[in-house]
Design a protein around this motif. Structure first.
Motif, PDB file in Angstrom:
ATOM      1  N   UNK A   1       4.757   0.624  11.633  1.00 30.84           N
ATOM      2  CA  UNK A   1       5.906   1.249  12.274  1.00 30.84           C
ATOM      3  C   UNK A   1       5.590   2.093  13.490  1.00 30.84           C
ATOM      4  N   UNK A   2       4.324   2.409  13.736  1.00 31.78           N
ATOM      5  CA  UNK A   2       3.960   3.165  14.931  1.00 31.78           C
ATOM      6  C   UNK A   2       4.289   2.343  16.183  1.00 31.78           C
ATOM      7  N   UNK A   3       4.684   3.020  17.253  1.00 30.77           N
ATOM      8  CA  UNK A   3       4.980   2.324  18.500  1.00 30.77           C
ATOM      9  C   UNK A   3       4.425   3.100  19.679  1.00 30.77           C
TER      10      UNK A   3
ATOM     11  N   UNK B   1      -1.339  -4.348  15.703  1.00 29.54           N
ATOM     12  CA  UNK B   1      -0.148  -4.649  16.494  1.00 29.54           C
ATOM     13  C   UNK B   1       0.478  -5.972  16.053  1.00 29.54           C
ATOM     14  N   UNK B   2       1.807  -5.990  15.934  1.00 32.10           N
ATOM     15  CA  UNK B   2       2.526  -7.197  15.515  1.00 32.10           C
ATOM     16  C   UNK B   2       3.726  -7.501  16.404  1.00 32.10           C
ATOM     17  N   UNK B   3       4.035  -6.619  17.370  1.00 32.89           N
ATOM     18  CA  UNK B   3       5.252  -6.828  18.165  1.00 32.89           C
ATOM     19  C   UNK B   3       5.074  -6.237  19.560  1.00 32.89           C
TER      20      UNK B   3
ATOM     21  N   UNK C   1       0.822  -1.208   0.000  1.00 30.49           N
ATOM     22  CA  UNK C   1       0.000   0.000   0.000  1.00 30.49           C
ATOM     23  C   UNK C   1       0.857   1.260   0.000  1.00 30.49           C
ATOM     24  N   UNK C   2       1.945   1.232   0.753  1.00 31.53           N
ATOM     25  CA  UNK C   2       2.813   2.407   0.866  1.00 31.53           C
ATOM     26  C   UNK C   2       3.660   2.644  -0.370  1.00 31.53           C
ATOM     27  N   UNK C   3       3.530   1.799  -1.405  1.00 35.35           N
ATOM     28  CA  UNK C   3       4.273   2.042  -2.639  1.00 35.35           C
ATOM     29  C   UNK C   3       3.636   3.160  -3.463  1.00 35.35           C
TER      30      UNK C   3
ATOM     31  N   UNK D   1       7.942   0.810   6.905  1.00 30.10           N
ATOM     32  CA  UNK D   1       8.398  -0.473   7.467  1.00 30.10           C
ATOM     33  C   UNK D   1       8.075  -1.688   6.608  1.00 30.10           C
ATOM     34  N   UNK D   2       6.969  -1.656   5.867  1.00 29.02           N
ATOM     35  CA  UNK D   2       6.532  -2.857   5.152  1.00 29.02           C
ATOM     36  C   UNK D   2       6.881  -2.841   3.674  1.00 29.02           C
TER      37      UNK D   2
END
Length: 519
Positions: free
Chosen positions: A330-332, A382-384, A39-41, A120-121
């Motif tokens: 990438x948000x934290x 969330x993934x991490x 999507x970010x491309x 990030x992706x």
């Protein structure tokens, strides 16, 4: 304006239009091709995301205060306007030198490529839309400026331009713009058709909760026109986050990594999460950017797995005091470890108001934590989860001047009447909401003009983690302008502070004052 000046303005306008049309081709081709990549491309998404990352807190608050939940639309429009102006200038530059104009486009492409790779992706393959779009844009600029040159007015009495040359230029420009519009539309349709997240969400059947939330008391809802629903419908729930384009995650590919200062690192998949004993909990979420009396707060019934049980499985080591949660984009967020391991109902949520999480609210998995503003707790997609220390790691907004803890402040607002509303003379019924998550609301008072503070009638309390509604009947006063102020007291009897504070760095405070007229 003499003929010479008018001719020059028309000439500049033609080349400016050529530059605009070429830019439309560039971005539309890139948008179309991006349907087959991350999507970010897409250039607009990548550039907008970088802009959000670089946004200082004061500008973020200005955007939210001005545009509310339409802040992302406003950003897209702003980027589009700036890109259009730049495109016109590049077209005018091509009037003198196509090589210089082409160089500007190449520099732009490099900048867009850097923005894409900063996400990030994304990877090198995701530069494909930018490369193909730039090639198409350069070709369109070359073609349109050549047509514009043939259509230029005569200089010093030279041979007059033939009408066919003008028509060719206008036709070429129209073809470019229409083609750009079609490519953009088809690209969006392809992206939607290829989106497995929508299909997976629609097909997902959530398991029943092992522990169900009791229904809200019947009188939790104050029945008054203009009052918000006690349970906020998903479509009306506020959305404030850093994702310019909503991440589309296939739940079968989702996983959560739990690591850091723990005895047992592990990774959990979506099916494994659904197989756990899930619980329901009603919880009011609040955005730290919510101004006094603002609407960036909502109450929902969440379904998820208690984070304290997840962390018990990991066994945090001595000295750890923070969990850094990271989204796929990438948000934290930095959440105190003690908040996630005490008896409050902090959840790894999969459901919202009886259905899977909406995509824009974190599908397939997000965090919801009572008592903390969302920027330090409510990580979507969330993934991490990294168990760590505040001294060692900083989160997304902490590096931008915000507090690293963010407990929610005791707050209240007037929902009825609205600011500057006109109400009929006679008895005036007022209403509003108050919240102090994990502490509850014990009392709400209003003040009319400069009179005495009066206790309001409270709706029933569903839990200390949800907002509470209030109602007050005023016998009315003289016709004209009046002001109602509101303040709340939490479950311990602590009064809401009157001290005014801006949202930065840890949330707004102060008593709301609403002006209305009677007559």
């Amino acid at each position: 304006m003499n003929k010479s000046t008018a001719s020059r303005m028309r000439d500049l306008g033609a080349f400016g239009l050529a530059g605009f049309a070429a830019a439309a081709v560039l971005f539309s081709v890139a948008q179309f091709v991006s349907a087959f990549f991350a999507t970010a491309s897409a250039p607009m998404v990548a550039m907008g995301s970088v802009f959000i990352d670089l946004t200082p807190p004061w500008l973020k608050d200005f955007a939210i205060a001005t545009f509310g939940t339409n802040d992302k639309l406003a950003l897209f429009i702003s980027i589009g306007v700036i890109a259009a102006i730049a495109a016109v200038l590049v077209g005018i530059l091509a009037r003198r030198s196509y090589a210089l104009a082409a160089t500007c486009i190449v520099v732009l492409a490099v900048a867009i490529g850097a923005a894409v790779l900063s996400r990030p992706a994304t990877g090198l393959v995701d530069l494909t839309p930018t490369i193909l779009g730039s090639v198409a844009g350069l070709a369109a600029l070359r073609w349109l400026t050549a047509l514009a040159s043939k259509a230029r007015p005569p200089v010093h009495g030279g041979t007059p331009v033939h009408g066919a040359s003008r028509r060719n230029f206008l036709i070429g420009t129209a073809v470019s713009l229409v083609g750009a519009a079609v490519a953009t539309g088809v690209g969006k349709s392809l992206a939607t058709a290829r989106n497995v997240a929508d299909a997976a969400r629609s097909a997902l059947g959530l398991p029943p909760a092992a522990v169900t939330a009791p229904p809200p008391p019947a009188n939790a809802q104050v029945e008054l026109a203009g009052m918000p629903k006690f349970i906020t419908p998903n479509k009306d729930f506020y959305r404030i986050d850093t994702a310019l384009s909503v991440p589309r995650i296939n739940p079968s590919e989702w996983s959560l990594r739990v690591h850091g200062m723990v005895e047992k690192e592990f990774t959990m998949g979506f099916e494994e999460l659904l197989a756990e004993d899930l619980v329901e909990s009603c919880l009011t979420l609040t955005c730290v950017s919510n101004p006094v009396g603002g609407q960036l707060v909502g109450n929902a019934k969440w379904l998820g797995y208690p984070l304290r049980l997840l962390l018990e499985r990991a066994v945090p080591r001595d000295g750890a005091d923070m969990v850094l949660s990271t989204s796929i984009d990438g948000f934290s967020a930095s959440t105190p470890l003690e908040v996630l391991t005490d008896d409050r109902m902090a959840l790894l949520a999969v459901g919202m108001n009886g259905e899977p999480l909406p995509l824009e609210h974190g599908f397939p998995v997000r965090m919801v934590v009572p008592g903390l503003y969302g920027y330090v707790s409510a990580t979507k997609w969330v993934v991490d989860l990294e168990v760590t220390r505040f001294a060692d790691k900083t989160a997304y907004w902490t590096t931008r001047g915000w507090s690293d803890h963010g407990p929610i402040k005791l707050s209240s607002r007037v929902d009825v009447p609205r600011s500057f509303a006109s109400v009929p003379s006679g008895k005036v019924v007022m209403g509003g909401t108050a919240w102090a998550q994990t502490r509850g609301i014990s009392k709400v008072q209003v003040q009319i003009d400069e009179g005495e503070w009066q206790d309001t009638e409270l709706g029933a309390e569903a839990s200390v983690d949800t907002w509470r509604q209030w109602r007050y009947e005023w016998d009315g006063g003289s016709t004209g302008n009046h002001v109602v102020s509101v303040r709340a007291f939490d479950g311990d009897g602590t009064m809401q502070t009157s001290e005014k504070a801006d949202p930065v760095p840890d949330g707004a405070s102060g008593w709301q004052r609403v002006q209305f007229s009677v007559g």
